[in-house]
Enzyme design. Structure first.
Site, PDB file in Angstrom:
ATOM      1  N   HIS A  98      -1.835   1.614   7.207  1.00 45.39           N
ATOM      2  CA  HIS A  98      -2.343   1.474   5.832  1.00 45.39           C
ATOM      3  C   HIS A  98      -2.333   2.840   5.139  1.00 45.39           C
ATOM      4  CE1 HIS A  98      -4.467  -0.102   2.434  1.00 45.39           C
ATOM      5  NE2 HIS A  98      -5.474   0.745   2.594  1.00 45.39           N
ATOM      6  N   CYS A 134       0.816  -1.215   0.000  1.00 47.83           N
ATOM      7  CA  CYS A 134       0.000   0.000   0.000  1.00 47.83           C
ATOM      8  C   CYS A 134       0.851   1.267   0.000  1.00 47.83           C
ATOM      9  CB  CYS A 134      -0.968   0.000   1.170  1.00 47.83           C
ATOM     10  SG  CYS A 134      -0.187   0.012   2.801  1.00 47.83           S
TER      11      CYS A 134
END
Length: 696
Positions: free
Chosen positions: A612, A357
């Site tokens: 994230h 990510c």
């Protein structure tokens, strides 16, 4: 014998612009191959007749079967042929269509269910050098009444590119093609095909017929297969704009006779509700985001138009990468007018996989729409092979051209980064950016930073370092950058083409400030070395700067203090400032000259929450042109056999929020703001700016 001859024929489509002048999408037949690997043959024109003959490099083509070539030849313009061929699932299903198969076509801005009746040959069959084109004769199933009575409406012939959906194979009951009837057309130019081995008879029962109930059940089943609660869908509004959302409810509302869908839209619309239709609430969402429409008005995500059987591999097939781009060209950033139709939706952007990510969000931020960074990218050192070539071909061009980069492309790039940990472990974006710019693209450092009396130092990013009491409770990036540089006695040696600013955080969890305002414009005039500046008080050309006045509570603490000669004397006659030691600036302008301001424009923000990374990208000059990207927004299947679903959402509300004054933003009640506005303000990790002038 004729069938054996057809099997021996070799057809192709041109996928790269040829030096011979052949355009991408041209369909041809190869009669021979040279020792050097070139194909010798002919290219067909729009009517199916031979347009030219000669040689073409084999690597500039993609092989086709005769059936595929005939179908694609009827598609125009030529660019649509490559788009269709790139959608592997859909094109494979179209090639296998048989009589009475159920399909959906796009007709006059609407999506209509149709039944396949015949495959049409177009062109003179006996004329030498002619490849007959193939189109479809379809019967429109227009309304529920038509479905029950199986009455159909005559339609013109359709090309393969007009078909946007094929019912799953277990919902179709294919029949042998019917005997031709008089079309009332020139039979030499157009004819039906009586029998076609190329068309599969999936689940066909010889001699069986398709009942009215079968048609109705197939259409209903296809609708349910395509769209269900949780599906991403798009709807064309009354003004012609396409809106996107997630289906939260399907059913028959009070007072209606047919199935409707309740969507939670990505963006607020003043005419929408909070999940209420009439006096009844069918689901709950934020106000002005619930849209109710007939289920037939919804269109599923195009990447899932052809649904495989449950026993088949559910992972979307990917087209050969060569079909998606011309390697001899650099694809420009996506234009503002095309972003919503080209990028927004499910399975769009860069597909995340295995701790990627940080890399996905960074690449998406840098390469989607930034004009400034694109200029540097095009000037960067590149070769025909190697990691920079992989980045350009498999990620950047793929993202800009098709709107989607599969995880396989990203993993191939990660494995070439020189360290195994980049292919398996989570990294910080600043570490990846330095590696990307320095070792992959061989771009000179973006920043040259000078400390007073010392030579400048190079850097690719700038880390904000401030004390918490040096700025307000909700600082802007403008305030943080100025305080960070001035308090450390640093200046930019020159105006950077791009400025990547890291927010003051310690690790991934600790934030120095609960909220940071991402300044949409960054004025760097006062932090440039040897650049003329304005007097803090009178606006004339400044001759002195005083670091000790920086936090003076009587002189707007936190603002850089620079003065003309007169104001410098007056300010430092005050008893509390007589001990200050302002330093002389290098000035090359008359005292009353106007000072040019140097501003940079925000084009992306990387955010992090619970390890994230996601990104916000401003894709055009319109203040509301913002999109949000998450490479792992959803997942299909389990951890072992599934795959991540990247999602891009339009978020004009972010632009509306940032258009307010800093005071209004700092005092805003975030509980009343959208989820994406809260994430932008609370989770910012890195802000990316580019120059607004043309001297890059």
């Amino acid at each position: 014998m004729e069938l054996d001859k057809e099997r021996q024929e070799r057809y192709f489509i041109v996928v790269r612009r040829s030096k011979k002048g052949l355009s991408r999408g041209a369909v041809g037949r190869a009669d021979a191959e040279t020792a050097a690997g070139d194909l010798i043959g002919m290219v067909y024109g729009g009517s199916g007749s031979a347009r030219s003959s000669g040689t073409v490099k084999k690597e500039d083509t993609y092989p086709l079967s005769r059936h595929q070539a005939q179908l694609l030849l009827f598609v125009s313009p030529a660019s649509r042929r490559l788009e269709l061929l790139s959608n592997v699932q859909l094109f494979s299903a179209i090639c296998d269509l048989a009589q009475d198969d159920l399909v959906v076509v796009k007709r006059k801005k609407d999506f209509q269910p149709c039944l396949v009746k015949n495959l049409i040959q177009i062109g003179k069959k006996d004329k030498p050098g002619v490849l007959q084109m193939l189109g479809f004769e379809l019967d429109l199933v227009d309304t529920e009444q038509d479905i029950l009575s199986k009455k159909t409406v005559p339609l013109p012939f359709f090309s393969a590119a007009d078909i946007v959906q094929v019912a799953p194979s277990h919902l179709n009951t294919s029949q042998p093609l019917r005997v031709s009837i008089d079309l009332g057309l020139n039979r030499k130019a157009v004819s039906r095909i009586y029998s076609m081995p190329a068309l599969n008879s999936r689940n066909a029962k010889k001699g069986s017929t398709l009942s009215n109930k079968d048609v109705a059940n197939s259409i209903q089943a296809m609708s349910h297969y395509s769209l269900e609660v949780g599906s991403m869908a798009e709807v064309i509004s009354l003004n012609g704009l396409t809106v996107y959302g997630v289906i939260r409810w399907i059913g028959v509302p009070d007072g209606k006779k047919h199935y409707w869908a309740g969507l939670e839209l990505d963006t607020e619309v003043t005419t929408c509700s909070d999940g209420t239709l009439g006096t009844k609430q069918y689901f709950t969402c934020e106000r002005n985001k619930a849209l109710f429409v007939p289920l037939t008005n919804c269109k599923p995500d195009s990447r899932f138009l052809f649904i495989p059987n449950e026993n088949e591999n559910k992972k979307p097939l990917e087209p050969p990468s060569v079909l998606l781009e011309d390697l001899n060209e650099d694809v420009p950033p996506v234009a503002e007018r095309d972003v919503l139709s080209h990028l927004v939706g499910r399975m769009r952007g860069i597909q995340g996989h295995f701790n990627s990510c940080y890399l996905d969000a960074t690449l998406f931020s840098l390469f989607t729409s930034s004009i400034g960074f694109n200029r540097m990218f095009n000037r960067s050192a590149d070769s025909e092979e190697g990691i920079s070539h992989i980045l350009r071909r498999d990620i950047v061009n793929c993202l800009r051209r098709s709107g989607f980069v599969p995880a396989e492309n990203v993993m191939k790039f990660r494995k070439q980064l020189g360290c195994k940990s980049f292919a398996t472990e989570e990294k910080d974006p600043e570490e990846f950016i330095t590696l990307l710019l320095k070792d992959v693209l061989h771009i000179e450092p973006l920043l040259k930073i000078r400390a007073r009396g010392e030579l400048s130092q190079d850097a690719y990013t700038h880390q904000i370092i401030v004390e918490k009491n040096q700025v307000g409770a909700v600082p802007s990036v403008q305030q943080l950058l100025e305080m960070s540089l001035v308090s450390s006695d640093l200046k930019f040696e020159e105006i950077p083409s791009c400025l990547i600013v890291q927010m003051p955080r310690f690790g991934k969890k600790f934030k120095m400030f609960p909220k940071i305002i991402p300044s949409t414009e960054l004025d760097i005039t006062d932090v440039l070395h040897c650049s003329p500046r304005e007097c803090f008080l009178c606006g004339h050309v400044a001759e002195y700067e005083c670091d000790q006045c920086l936090m003076d509570h009587k002189l707007q603490p936190g603002k850089i203090k620079q003065y003309c000669s007169i104001c410098n004397t007056q300010v430092h006659t005050h008893p509390s400032r007589q001990e200050h030691t302002p330093h002389k600036l290098t000035v090359h302008l008359p005292e009353d000259a106007s000072v040019q301001r140097h501003q940079m424009q925000l084009f992306a923000v990387l955010c992090i929450n619970t390890s994230h990374y996601v990104s916000f990208v401003k894709y055009g000059p319109d203040p509301r042109s913002w999109i949000f990207f998450d490479s792992m927004a959803d997942r299909c299947g389990d951890d072992n056999n599934g795959y991540n679903v990247p999602v891009i959402r339009s978020c004009p509300e972010v632009g509306d929020f940032l258009s307010q004054s800093e005071e209004e933003i700092s005092t805003a009640d975030l509980s009343q703001c959208s989820e994406l506005v809260r994430r932008l303000l609370c989770d910012s990790y890195m802000c990316l700016y580019q120059r607004t002038d043309n001297h890059q």
